[in-house]
Design an enzyme around this catalytic site. Structure first.
Site, PDB file in Angstrom:
ATOM      1  N   GLN A 105       0.806  -1.221   0.000  1.00 22.26           N
ATOM      2  CA  GLN A 105       0.000   0.000   0.000  1.00 22.26           C
ATOM      3  C   GLN A 105       0.836   1.267   0.000  1.00 22.26           C
ATOM      4  OE1 GLN A 105      -1.609  -0.990   4.077  1.00 22.26           O
ATOM      5  NE2 GLN A 105      -1.498   1.246   4.342  1.00 22.26           N
ATOM      6  N   CYS A 111      -5.070   0.560   3.694  1.00 23.74           N
ATOM      7  CA  CYS A 111      -5.136  -0.851   4.094  1.00 23.74           C
ATOM      8  C   CYS A 111      -6.546  -1.395   3.966  1.00 23.74           C
ATOM      9  CB  CYS A 111      -4.623  -1.021   5.516  1.00 23.74           C
ATOM     10  SG  CYS A 111      -5.616  -0.154   6.772  1.00 23.74           S
ATOM     11  N   HIS A 246      -5.537  -1.032  11.667  1.00 25.22           N
ATOM     12  CA  HIS A 246      -5.013  -1.586  10.418  1.00 25.22           C
ATOM     13  C   HIS A 246      -5.885  -2.751   9.970  1.00 25.22           C
ATOM     14  CE1 HIS A 246      -2.028  -2.217   7.370  1.00 25.22           C
ATOM     15  NE2 HIS A 246      -1.613  -3.381   7.841  1.00 25.22           N
ATOM     16  N   ASN A 265      -0.598  -9.320   4.899  1.00 27.58           N
ATOM     17  CA  ASN A 265      -0.483  -7.888   5.095  1.00 27.58           C
ATOM     18  C   ASN A 265      -0.322  -7.180   3.749  1.00 27.58           C
ATOM     19  OD1 ASN A 265      -0.322  -5.442   6.413  1.00 27.58           O
ATOM     20  ND2 ASN A 265       1.448  -5.974   7.669  1.00 27.58           N
TER      21      ASN A 265
END
Length: 450
Positions: A105, A111, A246, A265
C-alpha cells in the site's frame, strides 16, 4: 544477530534525507535497533527485525502505513453468528492457490481497500476457480463513503459502495498509485461483474468463529499494528492493548507449537514472513493484536451468474423509470424529485429516494414525513431541507426520508463550491446516479460531475 549501521541500512533501502533530517533519523534508527535487540534477547515466540520502517517512530509509522478508521464502539451492531466447531486442523488458502501475491500500500492509508479487495479476489476465485487481481485504487478513488489514503473501513466499502452493483476493475486496467485520484471506473476493464458482490457477512468475534469462517474462505480482519512494526518471524502472542488501526486478511490457520492464524499484510514482501504474519489464536477476549475487537467480515457474493439487463419497459414521459428509479408500474408508480415536489404524488403514498429501486409508502408532501415542503427555519430549528435547500441550510435528508441528518451522515461531506455535489437533474441527463449530494456518480458512464 548484528544489525547494520544506519549508513549501511539507509543505502540498502535507498533512503535519502534532507539537511538535518539525517541526524534525527539516525537517532530514531539507533533507538529502534536497541528495542529490537532487547526483544530478541528475551527469546519470545517471535522475533523482530530491522526493516524498511526502522527510521520511524511508532506514531509516524502508524500514521503513514495503516488506515483502518472504525466507527465508534457504540455504533458496532450486536449480533450472534452461528458457526461450526467441526473444522479442519489447518487451513491454508495461499497453498490452495486462492490468494494473490503480496501487495504494497505504500505511504497511503489504504489498508482498508487492500483488505476489502483481497477477500473479494479470494471469495470470487473459490466460487469460480478463476483468481483475478482487482484494483484497490478503484476503492481509493471511487468509494465516497471512505476517505481514500486518509483511511477507511472494509465494512463500509461493502455496504456503501460495492453492494450497489458496481463492477470491480482489474488491477492492470486501474493500477495502484498510492495516492488519491479521480474516479476512472468508466475506462477500466471489469474483472468481476457488477452483480457479483452484494454486501458482507459478519464473522464471530472469537477464535472458533474466525476458524469456522476460514474453513470457507479468507476473511477481512483488523488489528492494532503498533507492536507489529518490526515483526520478523514466529507466532505473535499476547492480548489486546489499545485500539485497532489496520485492516488485513486472515488466509488460514494452523499450529507450530502454538496455534496461530496466518495473516496477509499489505506492506510488501520485505516485511515479516515474506509479507505475512502469524498471530496466536489464544489472545484473550479481543484476541492477539486486538484481532476480535471488531467483527471480521467476508464478502457476500451472488450465487447466480450475472444476468443481462432486462429490456426496459416503456413508460410515460417523466415517469420514475425514465430517470432510473425502479420499474414503472400503474399500480405502484414511483414519483420522484420534481414531480413529488410540484404536486405531490400522482399515486398518493408512493415515493422513492433518488434512483432507488423500490418505493416508500409515504407521501412526500406530508407534514409528518418532513421532506418535500419548504419549512420556515424560524419555526423549526432543524428542518429537513432536500435538494437545493440542503445546500443553503446545511441539513440533509435523503429525498423523502423522514429524518434530518448532517451531510456527513449520508457520506456526503459538507457542501463546497470547489467540489459541489451534482445530483438530480444532471444525473438524469448523464445517466449517472449518486447518493443525494454525494461527490461521485455511479452508473454506466461514471464520472464526477462538476
Amino acid at each position: 544477530m548484528v544489525f547494520p549501521t544506519f549508513a549501511a541500512w539507509a543505502a540498502t533501502h535507498g533512503k535519502v534525507y534532507n539537511g538535518d533530517e539525517i541526524v534525527t533519523r539516525e537517532a530514531i534508527y539507533n533507538a529502534n535497533v536497541v528495542k529490537i535487540e532487547e526483544h530478541n534477547e528475551a527469546k519470545r515466540e517471535w522475533t523482530m527485525d530491522v526493516n524498511v520502517f526502522a527510521d520511524l517512530e511508532e506514531d509516524e509509522f502508524l500514521a503513514q502505513y495503516t488506515g483502518a478508521s472504525p466507527p465508534p464502539p457504540s455504533d458496532q451492531p450486536s449480533f450472534e453468528v452461528e458457526y461450526s466447531d467441526e473444522v479442519a486442523d489447518a487451513v491454508d488458502w495461499v497453498q490452495k492457490g486462492f490468494v494473490n501475491p503480496i501487495k504494497d500500500q505504500g505511504k497511503c492509508g489504504s489498508c482498508w481497500a487492500f483488505s476489502t479487495m483481497g477477500v473479494v479476489e479470494s471469495g470470487h476465485a473459490i466460487a469460480t476457480g478463476n483468481l483475478v487481481s482487482v484494483s484497490e485504487q478503484q476503492l481509493v478513488d471511487c468509494d465516497g463513503s471512505n476517505d481514500g489514503c486518509s483511511g477507511g473501513w472494509p465494512h463500509t466499502a461493502f455496504s456503501h459502495y460495492l453492494k450497489f452493483r458496481v463492477g470491480v476493475c482489474s488491477e492492470s486496467s486501474y493500477p495502484y498509485t498510492g495516492r488519491d485520484g479521480s474516479c476512472s471506473l468508466s475506462s477500466c476493464s471489469i474483472a468481476i461483474a457488477k452483480d457479483v458482490v452484494t454486501g458482507y457477512t459478519n464473522v464471530g468475534m472469537s477464535s472458533a468463529g474466525l476458524k469456522s469462517a476460514l474453513s470457507e474462505q479468507p476473511v477481512s480482519v483488523t488489528v492494532n499494528a503498533a507492536q507489529l512494526q518490526f515483526y520478523g518471524n514466529g507466532v505473535v502472542t499476547g492480548t489486546c492493548s489499545g485500539q485497532i488501526n489496520h485492516a488485513v486478511i486472515a488466509v488460514g490457520y494452523g499450529t507450530d507449537g502454538t496455534d496461530y492464524f496466518n495473516i496477509r499484510n499489505s506492506w510488501g514482501t520485505g516485511w515479516g514472513e515474506s509479507g505475512y504474519i502469524r498471530l496466536g489464536q489464544n489472545g484473550g477476549s479481543q484476541g492477539t493484536a486486538c484481532l476480535y475487537q471488531y467483527a471480521p467480515v467476508t464478502p457476500r457474493l451472488s450465487s447466480d451468474p450475472p444476468r443481462p439487463a432486462p429490456t426496459p419497459v416503456p413508460a410515460p414521459s417523466g415517469s420514475c423509470a425514465a430517470v432510473g428509479c425502479g420499474n414503472y408500474s400503474d399500480e405502484g408508480q414511483c414519483d420522484c424529485d420534481s414531480e413529488c415536489f410540484q404536486a405531490g404524488p400522482s399515486t398518493p403514498g408512493r415515493c422513492c429516494s433518488d434512483f432507488m429501486t423500490s418505493c416508500l409508502a409515504h407521501s412526500c408532501a406530508s407534514d409528518a414525513f418532513g421532506c418535500g415542503t419548504t419549512v420556515n427555519q424560524q419555526d423549526d430549528p432543524l428542518p429537513c431541507k432536500c435538494d437545493a435547500n440542503c445546500r443553503r441550510n446545511g441539513n440533509c435528508c435523503s429525498d423523502f426520508v423522514a429524518e434530518c441528518r448532517g451531510c456527513e451522515w449520508w457520506w456526503c461531506g459538507p457542501y463546497s463550491d470547489d467540489l459541489p455535489c451534482q445530483c438530480d437533474s444532471k444525473c438524469r441527463d448523464h445517466g449517472n446516479c449518486c447518493p443525494d449530494y454525494g461527490t461521485r456518480c455511479h452508473g454506466s458512464n461514471e464520472t464526477t460531475l462538476v
